[in-house]
Each structure stands twice: as structure tokens, then as C-alpha cells.
Design an enzyme around this catalytic site. Structure first.
Site, PDB file in Angstrom:
ATOM      1  CE1 TYR A  30      -4.373  -1.485   0.561  1.00  0.00           C
ATOM      2  CE2 TYR A  30      -3.100  -2.902   1.944  1.00  0.00           C
ATOM      3  CZ  TYR A  30      -4.287  -2.486   1.158  1.00  0.00           C
ATOM      4  OH  TYR A  30      -5.368  -3.183   1.176  1.00  0.00           O
ATOM      5  CE1 TYR A  58      -2.442  -6.590   4.018  1.00  0.00           C
ATOM      6  CE2 TYR A  58      -3.245  -6.251   1.719  1.00  0.00           C
ATOM      7  CZ  TYR A  58      -3.343  -6.170   3.070  1.00  0.00           C
ATOM      8  OH  TYR A  58      -4.418  -5.557   3.693  1.00  0.00           O
ATOM      9  NE  ARG A  86      -6.784 -10.189   5.063  1.00  0.00           N
ATOM     10  CZ  ARG A  86      -7.639  -9.391   4.493  1.00  0.00           C
ATOM     11  NH1 ARG A  86      -7.576  -7.948   4.640  1.00  0.00           N
ATOM     12  NH2 ARG A  86      -8.484  -9.836   3.957  1.00  0.00           N
ATOM     13  CG  HIS A 123      -7.887  -7.593   0.324  1.00  0.00           C
ATOM     14  ND1 HIS A 123      -6.859  -8.289   0.889  1.00  0.00           N
ATOM     15  CD2 HIS A 123      -8.001  -6.335   0.664  1.00  0.00           C
ATOM     16  CE1 HIS A 123      -6.217  -7.134   1.523  1.00  0.00           C
ATOM     17  NE2 HIS A 123      -6.877  -6.297   1.568  1.00  0.00           N
ATOM     18  CG  HIS A 162      -9.635  -2.514   1.327  1.00  0.00           C
ATOM     19  ND1 HIS A 162     -10.055  -2.884   2.800  1.00  0.00           N
ATOM     20  CD2 HIS A 162      -8.497  -2.774   1.286  1.00  0.00           C
ATOM     21  CE1 HIS A 162      -8.906  -3.685   3.064  1.00  0.00           C
ATOM     22  NE2 HIS A 162      -7.963  -3.537   2.430  1.00  0.00           N
TER      23      HIS A 162
HETATM   24 FE   FE2 Z   1      -6.178  -4.519   2.654  1.00  0.00          FE
END
Ligand code: FE2
Length: 237
Positions: A108, A147, A157, A160, A162
Site C-alpha cells: 500500500y 501481503y 491476506r 483483495h 476494499h
Molecule cells: Fe487491505
């Protein structure tokens, strides 16, 4: 009086408790989940009347995360599209849908993300658009990478995106996560599995959509968001 207006006057209530506030395998919920029953509070006028977003706030390229910088981001280009529907299958028109995601390396663009994967100078990871008259939305982006996170030993995770629906006012905002079909990480992702009912988890997984792929350019995934009823997409609040 429209259904939406009735909702405003009655206040907003969470329809089902899947995912629950407390899911011990998802460590953050142990301290975040309320320990006492919730006390409903009447919403104030400002909570239910504004701010309201319209077309003028959404710029032409906000839906295309591959064209927000000088160059194109690295990764597998994808089209993400679907509809926003109420519990009776009626479209939610002209509603703001926002999305944010990691880049194709699973990083991110955020200060607290310390995953040692590269940032992409051509990818910010945020997009938004308004649904059309049929409740449709469409984003162009790159497929996010998985990640690691520190929830448990060797925790990752599942890939995905959001998604947020703003609704008519901030108090109506709904947030969910969309996954990709066949992800090998589902079984060990406590956030995905905090949704208890397997059939509810399925509602968070997009479908590969050959019909919307663009030859020699991008694959496509379809993800409908349903607000109420048995087919309601699980949301977090
Ligand atoms: Fe996320």
C-alpha cells in the site's frame, strides 16, 4: 416516502452480524469489539442529510487507476465491474462507490505499510466512480498482490480490494472487501473467515467474467454488491 428516506428517519441499523464484531482469530477485534451491547442512538440531522456527493466531485479518470500518473502501473491489468443492488434486485443509481487496494506487489502507498515490497510510482491505489442508471460501476486497475500482516505466524491476506459505498450521508457508509476466485490463501485469512457462514463468504468473491475482458488488453472480474436480504454482501461497520 422512498425506502431510502424511511431508512434515514428510522436510523441506520446493521442487518446481520456476519462478520461479528469479535472474531478472536482476527486479533485486532479482541480489543476493538464492543464488550457491551450496543446502545442505539438517534441520528442527528447533519448525519443524515450530508455531505452528499455528486458527479461534480468525481473526476474523469478517478475510476481508472492505470491512468492517474505519467506511466502505467506494473501488474496484471484488470477491469472490475458490477452492480449495486438493493434487496429486491433494484439498482442503486448515482451512488458513490470508492475503492482502495495494494499494488501488484502487495504494497500500500501508506506510511504504516512496512512490507518490503516495492512501491509503484505509477500507482496510488485509490479510485471512485458513481453508479449509472442500472446501478453499474466499472474500475480499471491492476490485480493487487497478497501481503503479509502480523496477525499470526506467517499470516498473509488473500488478495483483495476494499470497497466503500457512501450512501446518502456518512452515517450510511458501508465498507466491504472483494476477493478473487480460487485464491489459495482463503483458508488461513482470519478476516475472510470472520464471515462465519460459508455462503456469505462466497458473496465476497468476484467472478471471472470472460464477456467483459478486452482482447489483448485486460481480464475482467464481476462483483455485485447487494445491500439487503439473503444475498446481502457482508460489510464491516
Ligand atoms: Fe487491505
Amino acid at each position: 416516502m422512498s425506502e431510502l428516506t424511511r431508512g434515514v428517519l428510522l436510523g441506520y441499523r446493521r442487518e446481520n452480524a456476519d462478520p461479528p464484531y469479535l472474531h478472536p482469530d482476527y486479533q485486532a477485534t479482541r480489543t476493538r469489539a464492543p464488550a457491551e451491547p450496543l446502545v442505539p442512538l438517534a441520528h442527528t440531522l447533519s448525519e443524515v442529510t450530508g455531505p452528499v456527493f455528486g458527479h461534480e466531485r468525481v473526476r474523469e479518470l478517478d475510476h481508472d487507476l492505470t491512468r492517474q500518473h505519467d506511466g502505467e502501473p506494473l501488474g496484471e491489468r484488470i477491469i472490475l465491474h458490477g452492480r449495486v443492488l438493493d434487496g429486491d434486485g433494484r439498482p442503486l443509481r448515482n451512488t458513490l462507490i470508492e475503492m482502495w487496494q495494494a499494488n501488484s506487489a502487495g504494497r500500500y502507498r501508506h506510511d504504516v505499510d512496512r512490507h518490503p515490497a516495492p512501491l509503484d510510482p505509477n500507482f496510488t491505489g485509490g479510485g471512485r466512480c458513481m453508479t449509472d442508471d442500472e446501478g453499474r460501476y466499472r474500475f480499471i486497475t491492476v490485480k493487487p498482490g497478497a501481503y503479509p500482516w502480523r496477525n499470526h505466524e506467517n499470516a498473509w491476506r488473500a488478495a483483495h480490494i476494499h470497497l466503500s459505498l457512501f450512501g446518502p450521508a456518512f452515517a450510511t457508509r458501508l465498507v466491504t472487501q472483494m476477493y478473487f476466485p480460487g485464491d489459495p490463501l482463503f483458508y488461513q485469512d482470519p478476516i475472510f473467515n470472520s464471515v462465519r457462514e460459508p455462503k456469505h463468504r462466497e458473496l465476497m468473491i468476484s467472478s471471472f467474467d470472460l464477456s467483459q475482458t478486452v482482447p489483448e488488453w485486460a481480464l475482467a472480474y464481476e462483483f455485485d454488491i447487494v445491500l439487503r436480504g439473503r444475498e446481502a454482501t457482508p460489510t464491516e461497520t
